[in-house]
Design an enzyme around this catalytic site. Structure first.
Site, PDB file in Angstrom:
ATOM      1  N   LYS A 169      20.711 -22.224  78.778  1.00 47.42           N
ATOM      2  CA  LYS A 169      21.208 -20.857  78.548  1.00 47.42           C
ATOM      3  C   LYS A 169      20.435 -20.179  77.395  1.00 47.42           C
ATOM      4  O   LYS A 169      19.977 -19.050  77.517  1.00 47.42           O
ATOM      5  CB  LYS A 169      22.703 -20.943  78.244  1.00 47.42           C
ATOM      6  CG  LYS A 169      23.319 -19.738  77.591  1.00 47.42           C
ATOM      7  CD  LYS A 169      23.869 -18.760  78.585  1.00 47.42           C
ATOM      8  CE  LYS A 169      24.342 -17.495  77.865  1.00 47.42           C
ATOM      9  NZ  LYS A 169      24.748 -16.458  78.739  1.00 47.42           N
ATOM     10  N   LYS A 244      23.756 -13.153  69.194  1.00 45.39           N
ATOM     11  CA  LYS A 244      24.411 -14.466  69.111  1.00 45.39           C
ATOM     12  C   LYS A 244      23.524 -15.541  69.763  1.00 45.39           C
ATOM     13  O   LYS A 244      23.266 -16.593  69.188  1.00 45.39           O
ATOM     14  CB  LYS A 244      25.776 -14.415  69.814  1.00 45.39           C
ATOM     15  CG  LYS A 244      26.451 -15.766  69.910  1.00 45.39           C
ATOM     16  CD  LYS A 244      27.654 -15.782  70.832  1.00 45.39           C
ATOM     17  CE  LYS A 244      28.091 -17.225  71.063  1.00 45.39           C
ATOM     18  NZ  LYS A 244      29.185 -17.356  72.017  1.00 45.39           N
TER      19      LYS A 244
HETATM   20  P1  NAD Z   1      36.085 -12.544  74.358  1.00 42.72           P
HETATM   21  O1  NAD Z   1      36.078 -12.393  72.872  1.00 42.72           O
HETATM   22  O2  NAD Z   1      36.392 -11.370  75.208  1.00 42.72           O
HETATM   23  O3  NAD Z   1      37.130 -13.715  74.757  1.00 42.72           O
HETATM   24  C1  NAD Z   1      37.351 -14.874  74.014  1.00 42.72           C
HETATM   25  C2  NAD Z   1      38.837 -15.172  74.095  1.00 42.72           C
HETATM   26  O4  NAD Z   1      39.086 -16.421  73.444  1.00 42.72           O
HETATM   27  C3  NAD Z   1      39.704 -14.117  73.400  1.00 42.72           C
HETATM   28  O5  NAD Z   1      40.644 -13.602  74.310  1.00 42.72           O
HETATM   29  C4  NAD Z   1      40.362 -14.887  72.258  1.00 42.72           C
HETATM   30  O6  NAD Z   1      41.678 -14.448  71.955  1.00 42.72           O
HETATM   31  C5  NAD Z   1      40.347 -16.304  72.814  1.00 42.72           C
HETATM   32  N1  NAD Z   1      40.466 -17.335  71.777  1.00 42.72           N
HETATM   33  C6  NAD Z   1      39.779 -17.463  70.626  1.00 42.72           C
HETATM   34  N2  NAD Z   1      40.174 -18.558  69.963  1.00 42.72           N
HETATM   35  C7  NAD Z   1      41.139 -19.128  70.725  1.00 42.72           C
HETATM   36  C8  NAD Z   1      41.943 -20.290  70.574  1.00 42.72           C
HETATM   37  N3  NAD Z   1      41.858 -21.070  69.494  1.00 42.72           N
HETATM   38  N4  NAD Z   1      42.835 -20.577  71.548  1.00 42.72           N
HETATM   39  C9  NAD Z   1      42.957 -19.780  72.640  1.00 42.72           C
HETATM   40  N5  NAD Z   1      42.225 -18.672  72.832  1.00 42.72           N
HETATM   41  C10 NAD Z   1      41.331 -18.355  71.887  1.00 42.72           C
HETATM   42  O7  NAD Z   1      34.679 -13.159  74.724  1.00 42.72           O
HETATM   43  P2  NAD Z   1      33.970 -13.184  76.182  1.00 42.72           P
HETATM   44  O8  NAD Z   1      33.109 -11.995  76.326  1.00 42.72           O
HETATM   45  O9  NAD Z   1      35.007 -13.515  77.208  1.00 42.72           O
HETATM   46  O10 NAD Z   1      32.988 -14.425  75.980  1.00 42.72           O
HETATM   47  C11 NAD Z   1      33.450 -15.770  76.018  1.00 42.72           C
HETATM   48  C12 NAD Z   1      32.238 -16.688  75.967  1.00 42.72           C
HETATM   49  O11 NAD Z   1      31.378 -16.381  77.067  1.00 42.72           O
HETATM   50  C13 NAD Z   1      31.392 -16.532  74.705  1.00 42.72           C
HETATM   51  O12 NAD Z   1      30.974 -17.801  74.289  1.00 42.72           O
HETATM   52  C14 NAD Z   1      30.238 -15.650  75.157  1.00 42.72           C
HETATM   53  O13 NAD Z   1      29.066 -15.872  74.398  1.00 42.72           O
HETATM   54  C15 NAD Z   1      30.053 -16.116  76.603  1.00 42.72           C
HETATM   55  N6  NAD Z   1      29.445 -15.126  77.489  1.00 42.72           N
HETATM   56  C16 NAD Z   1      29.849 -13.821  77.491  1.00 42.72           C
HETATM   57  C17 NAD Z   1      29.243 -12.915  78.357  1.00 42.72           C
HETATM   58  C18 NAD Z   1      29.689 -11.469  78.382  1.00 42.72           C
HETATM   59  O14 NAD Z   1      28.972 -10.648  78.983  1.00 42.72           O
HETATM   60  N7  NAD Z   1      30.813 -11.105  77.796  1.00 42.72           N
HETATM   61  C19 NAD Z   1      28.231 -13.328  79.221  1.00 42.72           C
HETATM   62  C20 NAD Z   1      27.851 -14.672  79.237  1.00 42.72           C
HETATM   63  C21 NAD Z   1      28.470 -15.561  78.364  1.00 42.72           C
END
Ligand code: NAD
Length: 293
Positions: A169, A244
């Site tokens: 990734k 990130k």
């Molecule tokens: P986001 O911030 O929208 O969601 C993360 C969720 O995790 C939040 O709802 C938060 O409340 C929850 N969370 C945090 N700590 C927690 C805990 N201890 N227990 C339970 N829940 C908890 O982020 P996202 O955009 O959904 O991204 C999630 C992952 O996917 C990241 O690692 C990001 O790098 C990766 N990602 C995101 C995208 C994108 O386009 N958004 C694309 C590819 C990969």
């Protein structure tokens, strides 16, 4: 139908959990945000009051959390002490390779199988169930996880042992970050030289300058109508997310003794862009900073 615990129901996790519900799996969902849990329940998930409660009866645990520290914490405090023996653990978060390998080691000691399975494809791919999964872990774990991943994605690649999903990734996204800057610089120079953007596109998209950042995601308005440049760089993939991933790549490069000068420069430039208040814009918006705007 499998009993699946899903922890982390944000922009990505929410629609991914919804697709598992749609596939008739029994999904027990937890997030620190009550609103995120409520949205998952509306899509057919069952509410858990804590991560520990979510994993108690699960056969499979999927996590989709912001960063390595969240994954370490949730696995060490909630998942590993409470999961039944032999559970399959799937972490889809994008995190550092060291954390991924550390947690997989702990899982193995506790008698569980674990894969790291970060994704690309963004919220659109998560919603449509067309994500690409890059998987690190054993052949056996990969084979077990595959039918579940297929409910959330289309392209599923086994990249090797634990941590290799994360490695694939960040290497891919380092290419993307660098190539977006390269394409942006070329369009900016072309403009200064009096070259029409469409003409440069017509040449470069069929010549040796061709790459995804140019042909699928052109950073100037016009040549690729679906690219964020045509909607004021409203995010498909935010600059903050790109930063990130570039910082994760730099961290991994320094730990592995790899020299990645363009990756380092890309991280610096995206840092500047994000720190000047544009973290929520699409990453292709970096062309405006390079253009002095
Ligand atoms: P986001 O911030 O929208 O969601 C993360 C969720 O995790 C939040 O709802 C938060 O409340 C929850 N969370 C945090 N700590 C927690 C805990 N201890 N227990 C339970 N829940 C908890 O982020 P996202 O955009 O959904 O991204 C999630 C992952 O996917 C990241 O690692 C990001 O790098 C990766 N990602 C995101 C995208 C994108 O386009 N958004 C694309 C590819 C990969």
């Amino acid at each position: 139908m499998a009993k699946i615990a899903f922890i982390g129901l944000g922009n990505m996790g929410g629609p991914m959990a919804a697709n598992l519900c749609k596939a008739q799996h029994h999904v027990t969902a937890f997030d620190l945000s009550a609103a995120a849990v409520a949205a998952a329940v509306e899509k057919g998930a069952h509410q858990a009051k804590s991560a520990a409660e979510a994993v108690k009866e699960a056969e499979i645990v999927v996590t989709m959390l912001p960063a390595g520290k969240h994954v370490r914490e949730v696995y060490e405090k909630d998942v590993l002490p409470n999961a039944k023996k032999g559970v399959l653990l799937i972490d889809c978060s994008t995190i550092d390779v060291d954390s991924a390998r550390h947690v997989a080691g702990l899982a193995q000691k506790a008698g569980h199988e674990m894969i790291d399975a970060p994704v690309s494809g963004g919220v659109g791919g998560a919603t449509a169930g067309t994500l690409t999964f890059m998987v690190g872990g054993s052949e056996v774990s990969f084979a077990k996880a595959r039918p579940i991943l297929e409910k959330m994605g289309k392209n599923i690649v086994h990249a090797g042992d634990s941590g290799n999903g994360q490695a694939a990734k960040i290497c891919n996204n380092m290419i993307l970050g660098i190539s977006m800057i390269a394409v942006s610089e070329s369009f900016m120079l072309g403009k200064r030289l009096g070259l029409d953007a469409q003409k440069l596109f017509d040449v470069a998209s069929t010549a040796s300058g061709q790459c995804w950042s140019l042909t699928n995601y052109c950073p100037v308005p016009g040549p690729v109508p679906t690219s964020p440049a045509n909607r004021d760089y409203q995010a498909g993939f935010t600059a903050a997310m790109m930063l990130k991933d570039l910082l994760l790549a730099q961290q991994a490069a320094s730990a592995a003794g790899a020299t990645t000068p363009l990756g380092a420069e890309a991280a610096q430039l995206f840092s500047l862009f994000v720190n000047s208040g544009h973290g929520a814009k699409d990453f292709s918006g970096i062309i405006r900073m390079l253009d002095g705007k």
